[in-house]
Write an enzyme that holds these catalytic residues in place. Sequence first.
Site, PDB file in Angstrom:
ATOM      1  N   HIS A  18      15.957   0.226 -28.651  1.00 26.51           N
ATOM      2  CA  HIS A  18      15.271   0.231 -27.540  1.00 26.51           C
ATOM      3  C   HIS A  18      14.672  -1.157 -26.951  1.00 26.51           C
ATOM      4  O   HIS A  18      14.168  -0.986 -25.903  1.00 26.51           O
ATOM      5  CB  HIS A  18      14.071   1.293 -27.656  1.00 26.51           C
TER       6      HIS A  18
HETATM    7  C1  UD1 Z   1       7.356   0.380 -25.643  1.00 24.74           C
HETATM    8  C2  UD1 Z   1       6.762  -0.892 -26.096  1.00 24.74           C
HETATM    9  C3  UD1 Z   1       7.544  -1.430 -27.242  1.00 24.74           C
HETATM   10  C4  UD1 Z   1       7.781  -0.312 -28.382  1.00 24.74           C
HETATM   11  C5  UD1 Z   1       8.457   0.792 -27.871  1.00 24.74           C
HETATM   12  C6  UD1 Z   1       8.279   1.918 -28.849  1.00 24.74           C
HETATM   13  C7  UD1 Z   1       5.677  -2.560 -24.639  1.00 24.74           C
HETATM   14  C8  UD1 Z   1       6.001  -3.857 -23.714  1.00 24.74           C
HETATM   15  N1  UD1 Z   1       6.617  -2.251 -25.033  1.00 24.74           N
HETATM   16  O1  UD1 Z   1       8.671  -0.145 -24.990  1.00 24.74           O
HETATM   17  O2  UD1 Z   1       6.943  -2.652 -28.009  1.00 24.74           O
HETATM   18  O3  UD1 Z   1       8.654  -0.732 -29.275  1.00 24.74           O
HETATM   19  O4  UD1 Z   1       7.392   1.345 -26.595  1.00 24.74           O
HETATM   20  O5  UD1 Z   1       9.028   3.151 -28.240  1.00 24.74           O
HETATM   21  O6  UD1 Z   1       4.603  -1.864 -24.641  1.00 24.74           O
HETATM   22  N2  UD1 Z   1      10.056   6.246 -20.485  1.00 24.74           N
HETATM   23  C9  UD1 Z   1      10.218   7.899 -20.160  1.00 24.74           C
HETATM   24  N3  UD1 Z   1       9.424   8.528 -20.853  1.00 24.74           N
HETATM   25  C10 UD1 Z   1       8.217   8.080 -21.669  1.00 24.74           C
HETATM   26  C11 UD1 Z   1       8.193   6.812 -21.874  1.00 24.74           C
HETATM   27  C12 UD1 Z   1       9.190   5.825 -21.148  1.00 24.74           C
HETATM   28  O7  UD1 Z   1      11.208   7.989 -19.506  1.00 24.74           O
HETATM   29  O8  UD1 Z   1       7.477   8.893 -22.236  1.00 24.74           O
HETATM   30  C13 UD1 Z   1      11.117   5.345 -19.828  1.00 24.74           C
HETATM   31  C14 UD1 Z   1      10.537   4.812 -18.611  1.00 24.74           C
HETATM   32  O9  UD1 Z   1      11.852   4.752 -17.707  1.00 24.74           O
HETATM   33  C15 UD1 Z   1       9.920   3.396 -18.585  1.00 24.74           C
HETATM   34  C16 UD1 Z   1      10.947   2.955 -19.958  1.00 24.74           C
HETATM   35  O10 UD1 Z   1      11.098   4.287 -20.628  1.00 24.74           O
HETATM   36  O11 UD1 Z   1      10.160   2.782 -17.791  1.00 24.74           O
HETATM   37  C17 UD1 Z   1      10.166   1.918 -20.815  1.00 24.74           C
HETATM   38  O12 UD1 Z   1       8.872   2.300 -21.394  1.00 24.74           O
HETATM   39  P1  UD1 Z   1       7.790   1.523 -21.785  1.00 24.74           P
HETATM   40  O13 UD1 Z   1       6.622   1.895 -22.270  1.00 24.74           O
HETATM   41  O14 UD1 Z   1       7.458   0.406 -20.530  1.00 24.74           O
HETATM   42  O15 UD1 Z   1       8.368   0.552 -22.769  1.00 24.74           O
HETATM   43  P2  UD1 Z   1       9.409   0.935 -23.854  1.00 24.74           P
HETATM   44  O16 UD1 Z   1      10.656   0.296 -23.756  1.00 24.74           O
HETATM   45  O17 UD1 Z   1       9.187   2.400 -24.312  1.00 24.74           O
HETATM   46  N1  UDP Z   2      10.324   7.782 -34.630  1.00 22.71           N
HETATM   47  C1  UDP Z   2      10.459   9.187 -34.425  1.00 22.71           C
HETATM   48  N2  UDP Z   2      11.583  10.047 -33.724  1.00 22.71           N
HETATM   49  C2  UDP Z   2      12.779   9.053 -33.165  1.00 22.71           C
HETATM   50  C3  UDP Z   2      12.791   7.807 -33.458  1.00 22.71           C
HETATM   51  C4  UDP Z   2      11.631   6.941 -33.975  1.00 22.71           C
HETATM   52  O1  UDP Z   2       9.613   9.732 -34.996  1.00 22.71           O
HETATM   53  O2  UDP Z   2      13.503   9.811 -32.501  1.00 22.71           O
HETATM   54  C5  UDP Z   2       9.542   7.150 -35.337  1.00 22.71           C
HETATM   55  C6  UDP Z   2       9.967   6.190 -36.452  1.00 22.71           C
HETATM   56  O3  UDP Z   2      10.054   7.034 -37.613  1.00 22.71           O
HETATM   57  C7  UDP Z   2       8.715   5.464 -36.386  1.00 22.71           C
HETATM   58  C8  UDP Z   2       8.222   5.356 -34.944  1.00 22.71           C
HETATM   59  O4  UDP Z   2       8.923   6.281 -34.215  1.00 22.71           O
HETATM   60  O5  UDP Z   2       7.489   6.001 -37.143  1.00 22.71           O
HETATM   61  C9  UDP Z   2       8.677   4.017 -34.442  1.00 22.71           C
HETATM   62  O6  UDP Z   2       8.767   3.852 -33.023  1.00 22.71           O
HETATM   63  P1  UDP Z   2       9.503   3.028 -32.073  1.00 22.71           P
HETATM   64  O7  UDP Z   2      10.958   2.645 -32.612  1.00 22.71           O
HETATM   65  O8  UDP Z   2       9.331   3.734 -30.961  1.00 22.71           O
HETATM   66  O9  UDP Z   2       8.861   1.719 -31.940  1.00 22.71           O
HETATM   67  P2  UDP Z   2       8.488   0.252 -32.763  1.00 22.71           P
HETATM   68  O10 UDP Z   2       8.440   0.670 -34.366  1.00 22.71           O
HETATM   69  O11 UDP Z   2      10.019  -0.379 -32.672  1.00 22.71           O
HETATM   70  O12 UDP Z   2       7.512  -0.268 -31.914  1.00 22.71           O
END
Ligand code: UD1
Ligand code: UDP
Length: 364
Positions: free
Chosen positions: A205
């Site tokens: 992601h």
């Molecule tokens: C965010 C965090 C990242 C973390 C990740 C975990 C920041 C800068 N980034 O990245 O550090 O590793 O979460 O998952 O805070 N979206 C949906 N539904 C949701 C959430 C997001 O559709 O419930 C989509 C939207 O199009 C959104 C995109 O995902 O624009 C990105 O979401 P955002 O929270 O901005 O960043 P992540 O890539 O999720």
């Molecule tokens: N995770 C989950 N379901 C998924 C993918 C990840 O429960 O489909 C869990 C994973 O085990 C870990 C956390 O989500 O506990 C990690 O989140 P993510 O990868 O979104 O964020 P990051 O760790 O990169 O910040």
Amino acid sequence: MRLINICGARPNFMKIAPLMRAYREEPGIEPLLVHTGQHYDHKMSRLFFEELEIPRPDLNLEVGSGSHAQQTAVIMQRFEPVLLETGADAVLVVGDVNSTIACALVASKLGKAVFHVEAGLRSFDRSMPEEINRVLTDAISDLLFVSEPSGLDNLTREGTPADRIHFVGNVMIDTLERNRARAEDSHILADLGLASGTYGVITMHRPAAVDHPEIMAPLIQAFADIQRDLPLVFPVHPRTRARLTEAGLDRQIGELKNLRLIEPVGYLDFLKLMAHAALVLTDSGGMQEETTILGVPCLTLRENTERPVTLTRGTNELVGMDPARLLAGYRRIRQQPLRAADRPEKWDGQAARRIARILAEWRR
Ligand code: UD1
Ligand code: UDP
């Protein structure tokens, strides 16, 4: 002490769950829980509250998605009056997402104490939004709770006063240990027709990869090669889903017989999927730590990690985003899986307890 705890994005929920539980043993702490709404899909948020028995948030700021500046600014605007109205003394933030820095900054400017859980981690890569969030949050935190030795070294080198830093262990592992046995009851393997030890799990992601089709396309070609040998399952983050669709790469993946794209899954299903996998391919931060404890080989699709203990003590190996390196790493692991050494110090399921104890005794 009236303490507002902040969560907003998926990786925050595993970290906040054991803390909310640990506060119950500390009568001096009156905890409140604020969800910023950074993540909002059921499968990215609510599901974790149900599975991890996190109390219902006292408030949801419902900020939703946006650019970094928009999201951070809206969280700040909406959190400031909440902090004032609740009369809270302090704010606790976890991890490195936009919700973390936004709420820490509001609290700090209002003269409230700021506590950061998972402080001190550094990838030394300022192109990552998370690295900016980490450096800034640590700079304005009153107490810095560190999960691994590198965090201590980094904060000390940056000149953080020693009496602010506490090496407490890893709250993410508290959640893993609490749920490991429960996760065995998940039916996910049967549902997906997978047998233990005979498949790999992918998650990706990070914008550095998924926002660039020229990087993703060759990686998907490498996944295509791997799935001929080992079936792969890929729970797709919503950011990644959108980018794959935009680039038409989802259709390409659809033609691969042994690479299954599925929706993001809940914590228990995901833990079971990881625990029984032959290997994990990921750019996630938290999963490098979880695979270290599960003893499952992890090839991390990044050039660096802010969690170096997973390289020295765990099962993690960095392969970057070059498909040739990924395939070489894959072949190595299939011949000789990486074995974890002794588990990292204080990754023992008790980190949240240590934090709650320190907070209960803390005076400014
Ligand atoms: C965010 C965090 C990242 C973390 C990740 C975990 C920041 C800068 N980034 O990245 O550090 O590793 O979460 O998952 O805070 N979206 C949906 N539904 C949701 C959430 C997001 O559709 O419930 C989509 C939207 O199009 C959104 C995109 O995902 O624009 C990105 O979401 P955002 O929270 O901005 O960043 P992540 O890539 O999720
Ligand atoms: N995770 C989950 N379901 C998924 C993918 C990840 O429960 O489909 C869990 C994973 O085990 C870990 C956390 O989500 O506990 C990690 O989140 P993510 O990868 O979104 O964020 P990051 O760790 O990169 O910040």
